[in-house]
Write a protein that holds these residues in place. Structure first.
Motif, PDB file in Angstrom:
ATOM      1  N   ARG A 175       0.832  -1.204   0.000  1.00 23.06           N
ATOM      2  CA  ARG A 175       0.000   0.000   0.000  1.00 23.06           C
ATOM      3  C   ARG A 175       0.871   1.261   0.000  1.00 23.06           C
ATOM      4  O   ARG A 175       0.580   2.228  -0.713  1.00 23.06           O
ATOM      5  N   LEU A 176       1.931   1.241   0.791  1.00 22.37           N
ATOM      6  CA  LEU A 176       2.823   2.400   0.870  1.00 22.37           C
ATOM      7  C   LEU A 176       3.493   2.663  -0.479  1.00 22.37           C
ATOM      8  O   LEU A 176       3.594   3.807  -0.936  1.00 22.37           O
ATOM      9  N   LEU A 177       3.934   1.590  -1.121  1.00 19.55           N
ATOM     10  CA  LEU A 177       4.574   1.726  -2.432  1.00 19.55           C
ATOM     11  C   LEU A 177       3.576   2.231  -3.475  1.00 19.55           C
ATOM     12  O   LEU A 177       3.902   3.081  -4.310  1.00 19.55           O
ATOM     13  N   SER A 178       2.346   1.719  -3.401  1.00 17.29           N
ATOM     14  CA  SER A 178       1.296   2.143  -4.328  1.00 17.29           C
ATOM     15  C   SER A 178       0.995   3.633  -4.147  1.00 17.29           C
ATOM     16  O   SER A 178       0.803   4.370  -5.121  1.00 17.29           O
ATOM     17  N   TRP A 179       0.977   4.091  -2.889  1.00 13.83           N
ATOM     18  CA  TRP A 179       0.739   5.512  -2.599  1.00 13.83           C
ATOM     19  C   TRP A 179       1.876   6.376  -3.165  1.00 13.83           C
ATOM     20  O   TRP A 179       1.632   7.429  -3.754  1.00 13.83           O
ATOM     21  N   MET A 180       3.103   5.915  -3.007  1.00 10.38           N
ATOM     22  CA  MET A 180       4.249   6.662  -3.555  1.00 10.38           C
ATOM     23  C   MET A 180       4.170   6.761  -5.078  1.00 10.38           C
ATOM     24  O   MET A 180       4.623   7.742  -5.671  1.00 10.38           O
ATOM     25  N   ASP A 181       3.593   5.719  -5.689  1.00  4.93           N
ATOM     26  CA  ASP A 181       3.455   5.725  -7.145  1.00  4.93           C
ATOM     27  C   ASP A 181       2.326   6.636  -7.616  1.00  4.93           C
ATOM     28  O   ASP A 181       2.085   6.776  -8.816  1.00  4.93           O
ATOM     29  N   LEU A 231      11.760   1.512   1.006  1.00  2.84           N
ATOM     30  CA  LEU A 231      10.764   2.494   1.449  1.00  2.84           C
ATOM     31  C   LEU A 231      11.305   3.336   2.596  1.00  2.84           C
ATOM     32  O   LEU A 231      11.104   4.559   2.632  1.00  2.84           O
ATOM     33  N   GLU A 232      11.986   2.696   3.540  1.00  9.27           N
ATOM     34  CA  GLU A 232      12.606   3.436   4.647  1.00  9.27           C
ATOM     35  C   GLU A 232      13.604   4.456   4.103  1.00  9.27           C
ATOM     36  O   GLU A 232      13.655   5.606   4.562  1.00  9.27           O
ATOM     37  N   PHE A 233      14.424   4.022   3.161  1.00  9.52           N
ATOM     38  CA  PHE A 233      15.457   4.886   2.593  1.00  9.52           C
ATOM     39  C   PHE A 233      14.832   6.111   1.927  1.00  9.52           C
ATOM     40  O   PHE A 233      15.276   7.251   2.126  1.00  9.52           O
ATOM     41  N   VAL A 234      13.774   5.887   1.149  1.00  9.42           N
ATOM     42  CA  VAL A 234      13.108   6.994   0.447  1.00  9.42           C
ATOM     43  C   VAL A 234      12.515   7.985   1.446  1.00  9.42           C
ATOM     44  O   VAL A 234      12.713   9.207   1.327  1.00  9.42           O
ATOM     45  N   ILE A 235      11.779   7.479   2.429  1.00  7.48           N
ATOM     46  CA  ILE A 235      11.102   8.379   3.379  1.00  7.48           C
ATOM     47  C   ILE A 235      12.123   9.112   4.246  1.00  7.48           C
ATOM     48  O   ILE A 235      12.001  10.320   4.484  1.00  7.48           O
ATOM     49  N   LEU A 236      13.151   8.395   4.717  1.00  6.26           N
ATOM     50  CA  LEU A 236      14.193   9.048   5.526  1.00  6.26           C
ATOM     51  C   LEU A 236      14.927  10.127   4.724  1.00  6.26           C
ATOM     52  O   LEU A 236      15.269  11.187   5.258  1.00  6.26           O
ATOM     53  N   THR A 237      15.156   9.848   3.444  1.00  8.50           N
ATOM     54  CA  THR A 237      15.822  10.843   2.585  1.00  8.50           C
ATOM     55  C   THR A 237      14.945  12.075   2.410  1.00  8.50           C
ATOM     56  O   THR A 237      15.416  13.221   2.499  1.00  8.50           O
ATOM     57  N   ALA A 238      13.636  11.850   2.163  1.00  8.23           N
ATOM     58  CA  ALA A 238      12.707  12.971   2.008  1.00  8.23           C
ATOM     59  C   ALA A 238      12.646  13.804   3.286  1.00  8.23           C
ATOM     60  O   ALA A 238      12.627  15.049   3.233  1.00  8.23           O
ATOM     61  N   LEU A 239      12.638  13.121   4.440  1.00  9.80           N
ATOM     62  CA  LEU A 239      12.571  13.835   5.717  1.00  9.80           C
ATOM     63  C   LEU A 239      13.876  14.585   6.002  1.00  9.80           C
ATOM     64  O   LEU A 239      13.865  15.646   6.639  1.00  9.80           O
ATOM     65  N   MET A 240      15.001  14.043   5.524  1.00  4.66           N
ATOM     66  CA  MET A 240      16.283  14.738   5.673  1.00  4.66           C
ATOM     67  C   MET A 240      16.264  16.049   4.876  1.00  4.66           C
ATOM     68  O   MET A 240      16.685  17.105   5.372  1.00  4.66           O
ATOM     69  N   ILE A 241      15.757  15.995   3.641  1.00  2.00           N
ATOM     70  CA  ILE A 241      15.644  17.206   2.806  1.00  2.00           C
ATOM     71  C   ILE A 241      14.695  18.198   3.470  1.00  2.00           C
ATOM     72  O   ILE A 241      14.942  19.406   3.504  1.00  2.00           O
TER      73      ILE A 241
END
Length: 692
Positions: A175-181, A231-241
């Protein structure tokens, strides 16, 4: 009315359907498993009952909501109201509280949380105690100030790590991946808040879009990221920015782990290139280090990649870990190279996560604990013994269990033996056999027989019998299927195989319970009990007797002979209450399936000790007086009405050997006294070895 978020979503999907909808279709729409949908059915029925609606279930068609159109519309209006979440599960409620606290810059009153979550103030206060304990592991303090409320005190980076863990724990990966898409149907209250209330959904989706190409770079470098880690990597990267844009960067520059490889450093550079292209921003030195650290923690070298010198010490520890597990299980696993390599690669990352304070969420932890109950405890003990300086949370233990479960599956591959029985011709049998072997690679059809030929087969040579016609066998022994093997029948066969594969785990669990009783004693007492066990076991073997009868012997002849033996031992066989074919004793009398042996248990308060004997009909087959099946021998087990732990263990060992061991059955059918005594001796010795 209270309901969980998931229940609300399922009802919304069902009520919009004009007809029936299958569990699979619901699961696909929600990106969850069918099992998860089934778990919510009771709660859904309760909600519908509030509106005088019912949930109708029809096999192969699915479910639909039944009731008046007016009531359906009232329910739809209620579900469409602005109350997005009504939390009833404690963990879901605590995650909701944490989600609000992480995003709040100000104090939040506990009373306001109680109103929003439709629960009591004492419940919220109890939740806060558990939340406080969790926050400590993230170096975050839960501050409670009288008159002000509650607040999370800690750096934004730690708060972001906690947020990612909540998202991973609460929302399914699909679901999380689908939302990101960009799929707007992937509804979840947290995602809705990130979209509309907190406004950083676009940043996460842009990070996902820009970092998707990184997967190819990982492959070329001999590394990979699992879906959850990505998914963790993407969200953590977005939160870092996002932190950088808010001026909340954590600028302390720590030294990089010396074990970070040149490939990981190169992958970090590639990630920054993709992100720069998307966001048009500069990355500082501390951003480089943070991204490199995340890649180091969340990625793994492929199993084919040669292990570095730094992992040599870890490999030795993993070997000790496997040896400790196999010692407790009684199964040899050290030669499974895939298990060793997989654990080394996984442990390398797991230990880095644990030591860096990062936690990982295991979305199927409850299923793992349930399906592999004893194995889970063995691995938990072994991990904490071998890796004593590191604390493995249960979510990490769950992933380790899966490695061993795969290894056990490999041990049992191609050992599920099928017998196919068919009366409609060899063509339909071949069709069934072909479908089975195509759909389920780990089985093999050992033989195809007609109904007439079934009587000549030794059924103990097979793990399952499939028949296109009804058989006289116990339903546990066979499945009736069609020659084309429809999906429901295929699912039943697969379930049988799953149970077969976990026989080993059940034996481990039973042995573990026995061993636990011995471990609770002190040394001297354990030796004394062991001595008692040995003496009682020897006495049963020494007193074991074979009673021989002609094929013309009546039931009364057999019972009289057994009664004579009992009388010599100081008690009467009370036939009025315990006659073999009447009353309660029928519960203790049966013919062992697929054998020529019957089994009779007699217990009474007058019996002082366990006795075992076999009634042997001199190799002739006689009609059993109850089932009218043909038997060659009858096992008789006599024991006190109230038995102690030692006697119970002895009885369990004897019955397990008689019912489960085909060699023992063969000895009993032949009336081989010496062979039976020898088998019993070995069974008792094996039991003693296991508990020692």
């Amino acid at each position: 009315m209270l309901m969980s978020t998931r229940t609300k979503e399922i009802i919304q999907i069902i009520i919009l359907e004009h007809g029936y909808i299958t569990m699979k279709k619901i699961a696909d729409k929600m990106k969850i498993s069918e099992r998860t949908v089934y778990r919510n059915m009771n709660e859904i029925s309760d909600v519908l009952a509030e509106y005088d609606l019912t949930l109708e279930t029809v096999s192969k068609k699915g479910v639909k909501i039944v009731g008046s159109g007016k009531n359906r519309e009232e329910l739809k209006l209620y579900l469409e109201a602005e109350v997005y979440t009504q939390v009833v599960e404690p963990k879901e409620r605590r995650n909701r509280i944490l989600f609000e606290l992480i995003h709040s810059e100000n104090y939040i009153k506990a009373e306001a949380l109680a109103i929003d979550l439709k629960t009591s103030l004492p419940t919220i206060r109890n939740d806060l105690k558990k939340i406080s304990e969790l926050c400590e592991s993230y170096q975050i303090e839960l501050v409670q100030k009288k008159g002000e409320g509650i607040y999370l005190k800690g750096h934004q980076k730690e708060r972001d790590c906690l947020l990612v863990n909540i998202l991973r724990e609460t929302i399914e990966i699909e679901r999380l991946l689908s939302w990101m898409d960009g799929n707007t149907e992937s509804f979840h209250p947290f995602l809705l808040d990130i979209e509309e209330k907190y406004g950083y959904a676009d940043m996460i989706k842009r990070c996902h879009k820009s970092l998707q190409n990184l997967n190819m770079d990982f492959e070329e470098a001999g590394y990979y990221m699992e879906d959850g880690s990505y998914l963790e990597f993407v969200i953590l990267t977005a939160l870092m920015i996002r932190r950088n844009q808010m001026g909340k960067s954590k600028k302390e520059i720590n030294q990089l782990d010396e074990n970070i490889s040149k490939e990981e450093k190169q992958l970090t550079k590639r990630a920054i290139q993709y992100l720069k292209r998307e966001f048009m921003i500069d990355f500082k030195d501390y951003d480089h280090k943070e991204l490199c650290h995340m890649i180091h923690i969340l990625s793994m070298p492929t199993l084919s990649k040669e292990l570095t010198a730094q992992t040599y010490e870890l490999r030795g520890k993993v070997r000790k870990f496997i040896e400790h597990v196999e010692e407790e299980m009684g199964i040899y696993l050290s030669q499974d190279q895939k298990l060793m390599d997989g654990l080394v690669a996984h442990m390398d990352k797991a230990l880095k996560r644990i030591r860096s304070g990062m936690s990982i969420s295991n979305p199927i932890i409850r299923e793992i604990e349930k399906d592999y109950k004893e194995l889970f405890q063995i691995i938990k003990r072994s991990a904490r013994l071998v890796f004593s300086e590191d604390y493995f949370p249960e979510d990490e233990i769950g992933y380790l269990v899966l490695y061993f479960a795969v290894s056990l599956d490999n041990i049992t591959k191609k050992t599920f033996r099928i017998l196919v029985v068919c009366s409609s011709g060899m063509g339909s049998s071949k069709m069934l056999a072909s479908r089975l072997e195509r759909e389920i690679p780990e089985i093999y059809v050992r033989k195809i027989v007609s109904l007439i030929g079934l009587g000549k087969e030794d059924l103990s040579d097979y793990d399952l019998i499939l028949s296109t016609i009804p058989l006289y066998l116990d339903q546990e022994m066979y499945l009736k299927v069609s020659p084309l093997l429809n999906p429901q029948e295929l699912a039943l066969v697969k379930e049988k195989i799953r149970r077969h594969k976990h026989k080993t785990l059940r034996r481990i669990e039973e042995r573990g319970k026995d061993a636990e009783r011995w471990e609770k004693m002190n040394g001297m007492l354990a030796l004394a009990r062991l001595n008692q066990f040995t003496q009682q076991a020897m006495k049963i073997i020494e007193n074991f007797t074979i009673l021989s009868f002609s094929k013309d012997a009546s039931e009364e002849d057999v019972v009289d002979k057994i009664g004579e033996i009992c009388k010599n031992c100081g008690f009467e066989l009370v036939r009025e209450q315990n006659e073999i074919n009447q009353g309660k004793s029928m519960e203790s009398y049966f013919v062992i399936p697929a054998t020529k042996v019957s089994y009779f248990e007699y217990f009474s308060k007058d019996v002082k000790e366990v006795m075992l004997m076999v009634c042997y009909f001199k190799g002739e087959e006689v009609y059993d007086w109850n089932s009218e099946e043909m038997i060659k021998s009858m096992v008789v087990m006599v024991y006190p009405e109230e038995v102690n732990d030692l006697e119970r263990e002895i009885i369990n060992n004897i019955t397990d050997l008689i019912i489960e061991d085909s060699n023992m059955i063969d000895l009993i059918e032949k009336g081989d006294k010496d062979g039976i005594c020898q088998s019993l001796s070995f069974q008792f010795m094996e039991y003693i070895k296991h508990i020692m």
